[in-house]
Design an enzyme around this catalytic site. Sequence first.
Site: not given
Length: 386
Positions: A251, A146, A276, A222-223
């Site tokens: 994935d 982002h 996502d 994640n993040a």
Amino acid sequence: MPSQLITAPNMISTPEGGPARVLSPGYVRVEDGVIADAGEGDPPGRPDVELPEGFLAPGLVDIQVNGYFGHDMVDADEAGWHTVVSRLPETGVTAFMPTFITAPIETQAEALRRTRDILPGLPEGARVLGVHIEGPFLSEKRKGAHNPLHLTDPTPEAVEALLETGLVKLLTLAPERNGALEAIRTLTEAGVLVSVGHSDATAAQVRAAADAGARKVTHIFNAQSGVHHRDPGVAAQALIDERLSPGLILDLHHVGPEAAALVFRAAPGRVVLVTDAAAAAGMPPGTYDLGGEPVIMPEDGPPLRADGTIAGSGLRLDEAVGNAVGLGVGVAAAVDAASRVPADLVGRPDLGRIAPGAAADLVWLGPDHRARATWVAGRKVFGGGA
């Protein structure tokens, strides 16, 4: 629409009040786009469609789709929307949430107004369940892909601007930002599912967010802050708080197989499989767009920013189901995580299940768990043969 009877050697059924299970064999009778009957054993009549192998499953529900087939949803034109809606059933998805990532509030509000005008003219295909806003109320420390220039606090005015169209049904934020708890209460009262994500919060701050109404965690591990034994963060609270449903990008790149297996074991019945997916999903290697910034789709692995940051995925949701099964998750639980669990989270108990009264959104998964045919409201929108 005439009545239709579909049989399969295996069927993922969702009995009321119980976990999903495999019926072998199973059948579904569809009338006027709705499941009129579903059961195990011999069908009540001659089948109109007889699946020779694999599984008949509920249509898959993906609540995090940034883009697909070369189109970024936030700025896709009408033709792009038509492509995504009509082609997502190729991946087994019958309902989805387009996801708009961080941008200035007015840019997002304008994208929502543009989307509102496009939705009535969409073709047959995957249902649009509303919009997922991911940012700009995120942590600079956990920004991921982002743009940090646009990250900001969730002021009442900013929240009101995003709620104007009524299209926002899911919003991801960092609960440690100023005003976040008040925003969570406002959004929850407006019927918006709030998810904790792109956050450096402590476990206690995430617990406070759940107290205020948050019910999901965006792409676990994640993040976000993790599971450090002396400093537990977002991921730790996501695993132990039964009010929260951890989203998982399965994935096998975003989260390793051992960590993914941990999520399913720690949060049974709460895991939400998401893609996502970025515009690069379903496309050959090359350069694509995510939120106005270029991303590179390599020969193998997820899309990347120029600095190597993972930027969405190229995942199919039916592939995520297959990956879960490959980790030892039962096929019924894997399908449930990609259908009933997300449907219930976003307030759509008529979707994501094979049960009388539910919408006849169905997918035929082959033995490899890939979609071979897909029906929305009883109409085949992808596939042939069966």
